[in-house]
Design a protein around this motif. Sequence first.
Motif, PDB file in Angstrom:
ATOM      1  N   GLN A   1       0.817  -1.211   0.000  1.00  0.00           N
ATOM      2  CA  GLN A   1       0.000   0.000   0.000  1.00  0.00           C
ATOM      3  C   GLN A   1       0.857   1.270   0.000  1.00  0.00           C
ATOM      4  OE1 GLN A   1      -3.331  -0.406  -0.379  1.00  0.00           O
ATOM      5  NE2 GLN A   1      -2.760  -2.572  -0.458  1.00  0.00           N
ATOM      6  N   SER A   2       1.972   1.247   0.719  1.00  0.00           N
ATOM      7  CA  SER A   2       2.777   2.459   0.879  1.00  0.00           C
ATOM      8  C   SER A   2       3.842   2.616  -0.194  1.00  0.00           C
ATOM      9  CB  SER A   2       3.457   2.460   2.248  1.00  0.00           C
ATOM     10  OG  SER A   2       4.395   1.403   2.340  1.00  0.00           O
ATOM     11  N   GLY A   3       4.407   1.493  -0.648  1.00  0.00           N
ATOM     12  CA  GLY A   3       5.510   1.549  -1.590  1.00  0.00           C
ATOM     13  C   GLY A   3       6.808   1.960  -0.929  1.00  0.00           C
ATOM     14  N   PRO A   4       7.913   1.913  -1.668  1.00  0.00           N
ATOM     15  CA  PRO A   4       9.227   2.200  -1.089  1.00  0.00           C
ATOM     16  C   PRO A   4       9.559   3.687  -1.083  1.00  0.00           C
ATOM     17  CG  PRO A   4       9.500   1.583  -3.376  1.00  0.00           C
ATOM     18  CD  PRO A   4       8.021   1.479  -3.080  1.00  0.00           C
ATOM     19  N   ILE A   5      10.464   4.073  -0.187  1.00  0.00           N
ATOM     20  CA  ILE A   5      11.179   5.340  -0.312  1.00  0.00           C
ATOM     21  C   ILE A   5      12.488   4.981  -1.008  1.00  0.00           C
ATOM     22  CG2 ILE A   5      12.313   7.224   0.917  1.00  0.00           C
ATOM     23  CD1 ILE A   5      10.303   6.798   3.188  1.00  0.00           C
ATOM     24  N   VAL A   6      12.677   5.462  -2.210  1.00  0.00           N
ATOM     25  CA  VAL A   6      13.843   5.086  -3.017  1.00  0.00           C
ATOM     26  C   VAL A   6      14.972   6.071  -2.736  1.00  0.00           C
ATOM     27  CG1 VAL A   6      14.727   4.677  -5.345  1.00  0.00           C
ATOM     28  CG2 VAL A   6      12.338   4.120  -4.788  1.00  0.00           C
ATOM     29  N   MET A   7      16.050   5.578  -2.121  1.00  0.00           N
ATOM     30  CA  MET A   7      17.186   6.427  -1.808  1.00  0.00           C
ATOM     31  C   MET A   7      18.110   6.528  -3.019  1.00  0.00           C
ATOM     32  SD  MET A   7      16.170   7.419   0.889  1.00  0.00           S
ATOM     33  CE  MET A   7      16.601   7.889   2.521  1.00  0.00           C
ATOM     34  N   ASP A   8      18.641   7.731  -3.229  1.00  0.00           N
ATOM     35  CA  ASP A   8      19.375   7.997  -4.456  1.00  0.00           C
ATOM     36  C   ASP A   8      20.858   8.292  -4.241  1.00  0.00           C
ATOM     37  OD1 ASP A   8      19.407   8.580  -7.367  1.00  0.00           O
ATOM     38  OD2 ASP A   8      19.846  10.625  -6.707  1.00  0.00           O
ATOM     39  N   ARG A   9      21.195   9.088  -3.205  1.00  0.00           N
ATOM     40  CA  ARG A   9      22.599   9.442  -3.003  1.00  0.00           C
ATOM     41  C   ARG A   9      22.841   9.833  -1.555  1.00  0.00           C
ATOM     42  NH1 ARG A   9      23.748  15.048  -3.153  1.00  0.00           N
ATOM     43  NH2 ARG A   9      21.891  16.343  -3.513  1.00  0.00           N
ATOM     44  N   GLY A  10      24.126   9.920  -1.195  1.00  0.00           N
ATOM     45  CA  GLY A  10      24.496  10.304   0.156  1.00  0.00           C
ATOM     46  C   GLY A  10      25.584  11.353   0.150  1.00  0.00           C
ATOM     47  N   ASP A  11      25.623  12.150   1.226  1.00  0.00           N
ATOM     48  CA  ASP A  11      26.637  13.185   1.373  1.00  0.00           C
ATOM     49  C   ASP A  11      26.889  13.393   2.861  1.00  0.00           C
ATOM     50  OD1 ASP A  11      28.399  15.277   1.077  1.00  0.00           O
ATOM     51  OD2 ASP A  11      26.869  16.766   0.568  1.00  0.00           O
ATOM     52  N   GLY A  12      28.031  12.905   3.360  1.00  0.00           N
ATOM     53  CA  GLY A  12      28.322  13.035   4.789  1.00  0.00           C
ATOM     54  C   GLY A  12      27.321  12.257   5.614  1.00  0.00           C
ATOM     55  N   ILE A  13      26.661  12.931   6.549  1.00  0.00           N
ATOM     56  CA  ILE A  13      25.676  12.248   7.393  1.00  0.00           C
ATOM     57  C   ILE A  13      24.266  12.332   6.805  1.00  0.00           C
ATOM     58  CG2 ILE A  13      27.059  12.789   9.438  1.00  0.00           C
ATOM     59  CD1 ILE A  13      24.686  14.628  10.318  1.00  0.00           C
ATOM     60  N   TYR A  14      24.150  12.841   5.588  1.00  0.00           N
ATOM     61  CA  TYR A  14      22.838  13.040   4.969  1.00  0.00           C
ATOM     62  C   TYR A  14      22.658  12.090   3.786  1.00  0.00           C
ATOM     63  CZ  TYR A  14      23.190  17.347   7.681  1.00  0.00           C
ATOM     64  OH  TYR A  14      23.365  18.250   8.708  1.00  0.00           O
ATOM     65  N   VAL A  15      21.395  11.730   3.539  1.00  0.00           N
ATOM     66  CA  VAL A  15      21.042  10.973   2.342  1.00  0.00           C
ATOM     67  C   VAL A  15      19.873  11.678   1.667  1.00  0.00           C
ATOM     68  CG1 VAL A  15      21.895   8.731   3.149  1.00  0.00           C
ATOM     69  CG2 VAL A  15      19.548   9.425   3.703  1.00  0.00           C
ATOM     70  N   TYR A  16      19.704  11.376   0.371  1.00  0.00           N
ATOM     71  CA  TYR A  16      18.668  12.027  -0.432  1.00  0.00           C
ATOM     72  C   TYR A  16      17.869  10.958  -1.161  1.00  0.00           C
ATOM     73  CZ  TYR A  16      21.541  16.205   0.293  1.00  0.00           C
ATOM     74  OH  TYR A  16      22.260  17.227   0.863  1.00  0.00           O
ATOM     75  N   ASP A  17      16.547  11.132  -1.192  1.00  0.00           N
ATOM     76  CA  ASP A  17      15.746  10.179  -1.954  1.00  0.00           C
ATOM     77  C   ASP A  17      15.682  10.608  -3.413  1.00  0.00           C
ATOM     78  OD1 ASP A  17      13.686  12.095  -2.246  1.00  0.00           O
ATOM     79  OD2 ASP A  17      12.521  11.290  -0.569  1.00  0.00           O
ATOM     80  N   ASP A  18      15.008   9.804  -4.227  1.00  0.00           N
ATOM     81  CA  ASP A  18      15.017  10.072  -5.670  1.00  0.00           C
ATOM     82  C   ASP A  18      14.130  11.243  -6.070  1.00  0.00           C
ATOM     83  OD1 ASP A  18      12.609   8.792  -5.168  1.00  0.00           O
ATOM     84  OD2 ASP A  18      12.774   7.399  -6.849  1.00  0.00           O
ATOM     85  N   LYS A  19      13.457  11.846  -5.080  1.00  0.00           N
ATOM     86  CA  LYS A  19      12.710  13.074  -5.335  1.00  0.00           C
ATOM     87  C   LYS A  19      13.499  14.303  -4.888  1.00  0.00           C
ATOM     88  CE  LYS A  19       8.186  10.833  -4.848  1.00  0.00           C
ATOM     89  NZ  LYS A  19       8.712   9.481  -4.607  1.00  0.00           N
ATOM     90  N   GLY A  20      14.715  14.061  -4.350  1.00  0.00           N
ATOM     91  CA  GLY A  20      15.563  15.159  -3.924  1.00  0.00           C
ATOM     92  C   GLY A  20      15.420  15.553  -2.472  1.00  0.00           C
ATOM     93  N   LYS A  21      14.549  14.860  -1.715  1.00  0.00           N
ATOM     94  CA  LYS A  21      14.363  15.213  -0.304  1.00  0.00           C
ATOM     95  C   LYS A  21      15.587  14.797   0.508  1.00  0.00           C
ATOM     96  CE  LYS A  21      11.253  14.625   3.690  1.00  0.00           C
ATOM     97  NZ  LYS A  21      11.189  16.061   4.002  1.00  0.00           N
ATOM     98  N   LYS A  22      16.015  15.675   1.411  1.00  0.00           N
ATOM     99  CA  LYS A  22      17.204  15.462   2.228  1.00  0.00           C
ATOM    100  C   LYS A  22      16.817  14.925   3.601  1.00  0.00           C
ATOM    101  CE  LYS A  22      21.046  18.209   4.197  1.00  0.00           C
ATOM    102  NZ  LYS A  22      21.613  19.584   4.278  1.00  0.00           N
ATOM    103  N   TYR A  23      17.568  13.937   4.076  1.00  0.00           N
ATOM    104  CA  TYR A  23      17.342  13.357   5.397  1.00  0.00           C
ATOM    105  C   TYR A  23      18.655  13.329   6.178  1.00  0.00           C
ATOM    106  CZ  TYR A  23      13.343  11.260   2.906  1.00  0.00           C
ATOM    107  OH  TYR A  23      12.232  11.040   2.135  1.00  0.00           O
ATOM    108  N   LEU A  24      18.606  13.691   7.435  1.00  0.00           N
ATOM    109  CA  LEU A  24      19.728  13.416   8.330  1.00  0.00           C
ATOM    110  C   LEU A  24      19.632  11.950   8.701  1.00  0.00           C
ATOM    111  CD1 LEU A  24      20.935  15.612  11.303  1.00  0.00           C
ATOM    112  CD2 LEU A  24      21.022  13.123  11.353  1.00  0.00           C
ATOM    113  N   GLU A  25      20.653  11.166   8.352  1.00  0.00           N
ATOM    114  CA  GLU A  25      20.603   9.710   8.601  1.00  0.00           C
ATOM    115  C   GLU A  25      21.029   9.445  10.045  1.00  0.00           C
ATOM    116  OE1 GLU A  25      20.463   6.804   9.083  1.00  0.00           O
ATOM    117  OE2 GLU A  25      19.555   5.859   7.362  1.00  0.00           O
ATOM    118  N   GLY A  26      20.063   9.448  10.919  1.00  0.00           N
ATOM    119  CA  GLY A  26      20.328   9.339  12.350  1.00  0.00           C
ATOM    120  C   GLY A  26      20.619   7.949  12.835  1.00  0.00           C
ATOM    121  N   LEU A  27      20.599   6.951  11.936  1.00  0.00           N
ATOM    122  CA  LEU A  27      20.939   5.585  12.332  1.00  0.00           C
ATOM    123  C   LEU A  27      22.170   5.076  11.586  1.00  0.00           C
ATOM    124  CD1 LEU A  27      19.427   3.587  14.372  1.00  0.00           C
ATOM    125  CD2 LEU A  27      18.974   2.250  12.307  1.00  0.00           C
ATOM    126  N   ALA A  28      22.855   5.991  10.879  1.00  0.00           N
ATOM    127  CA  ALA A  28      24.053   5.595  10.112  1.00  0.00           C
ATOM    128  C   ALA A  28      23.761   4.393   9.220  1.00  0.00           C
ATOM    129  CB  ALA A  28      25.226   5.304  11.048  1.00  0.00           C
TER     130      ALA A  28
END
Length: 459
Positions: free
Chosen positions: A27-54
């Motif tokens: 029902q929900s589908g995946p969050i498709v991750m696209d790239r990483g930079d330092g402690i941050y990752v970005y999904d394929d829509k360009g949204k930035k996340y602080l990756e708090g679980l490494a």
Amino acid sequence: MTISNSLAAADLATALHPYTDARAFEQSGPIVMDRGDGIYVYDDKGKKYLEGLAGLWSVAVGFSEQRLCDAAMKQMQKLPYYHTFASKAHEPSIRLSEKLVEMTPGNLTRVFYTNSGSEANDTIVKMVWYMNNALGRPRKKKFLARTKAYHGVTVAAGSLTGLPNNHRDFDLPAIPVIHLTCPHFYRFGKEGETEQDFCARLLAEAEEVILREDPETIAAFIGEPVMASGGVMVPPDGYWQGIEALCRKYDILLVADEVITGFGRLGRSFGAERMGFTPDIMTLSKQITSSYLPLAAVVFTEEIYQAIADNSHKIGIFGHGYTGSGHPVATAVGLENLTIIEERDLIGNAARLEPAFQNGLRALADLPYVGEVRGIGLIAAIELVSDKATKQPFARPGQAGAIAARIGHEEGIIFRAIGDTLALCPPLIITEDQVAEIVTLMERVLRRTTDELAGLSAT
């Protein structure tokens, strides 16, 4: 259809995801991750996340370390693969073995490589059984572990794990293992009991179980120095010293599962060092390569090695190993990763930032529904409860955690919802400003979660 939608559709059509409700995922589908930079990752829509679980408790040097990419490419061009079966070896695995023996406690002198922590703990079970058979102790086969422990998902390692959903309908445990009480005072301490009393009770329980089962049947005690995947539980003072004393008294091997705590997570090289005990065997993985490539290692004593070596000579072979054991590219990346951790003093960074990280999160303890904030080094958890005074869990376990995780994604921070416990374990390269960013984001998540939970209770 956009590329993003095409990828999501393909994933929905083909994948069975680990640790996922497959029907809910449909029902929900995946969050498709696209790239990483330092402690941050970005999904394929360009949204930035602080990756708090490494990632999964593991990306020490962040998601964009060029030196690891270069180390992999250099080794790929020279010797992309070779095995370590039948007396074969190659430089990267040899150099990494030297480094691991140098870094770990002085009694650990031998290394065996696998591809994951699960495989490593499975290997430990087999090695210990093999050794005890060789030493004429065929009854000494049982393992002691703890409830809420996590040691992997293969048949043997999954049996050592002490989480119900890792056993349910998998027909586990499938090996002889006894699970002792989880050393988490907040959740398992009795009314009127001090933390010191709690520790004494758990040690008495351990000795009682050893005597009941017969010490001649107990092969090893396995434990994470700090339990992580079960909810980030730090044992009480004196617990590990007491467990080590019992192991020495009854000739039981002591296994430190350092898959998450190893290589600086607790502000020391290894969790056993921070907790004050010396194991006979260590399980290492995750931060060994910052998870850029799969790799794990079993590091163990000379005494264990000698017994195994004698038996392999008697039989003519040590009949165990993996196609990727000591993979040259993975071990080359591991060696470079550990070099970076040392050069940049990331273990020291974890120690220096521990007060800001732990105190910043503990400042959120007064918020509604926050039962306990706990942790050590750069690993922590926030446990949500329906009643702070009584520590009463929610009527629907996991609902609050799922709400918080969803809001976290909306706010741009990723953490692990373990039931209703929110776990954090950021990359070791994190800065003081980024620690403050985590605290700010988590406060926002908790306040929004509080409002949503209050709205649900009102209806």
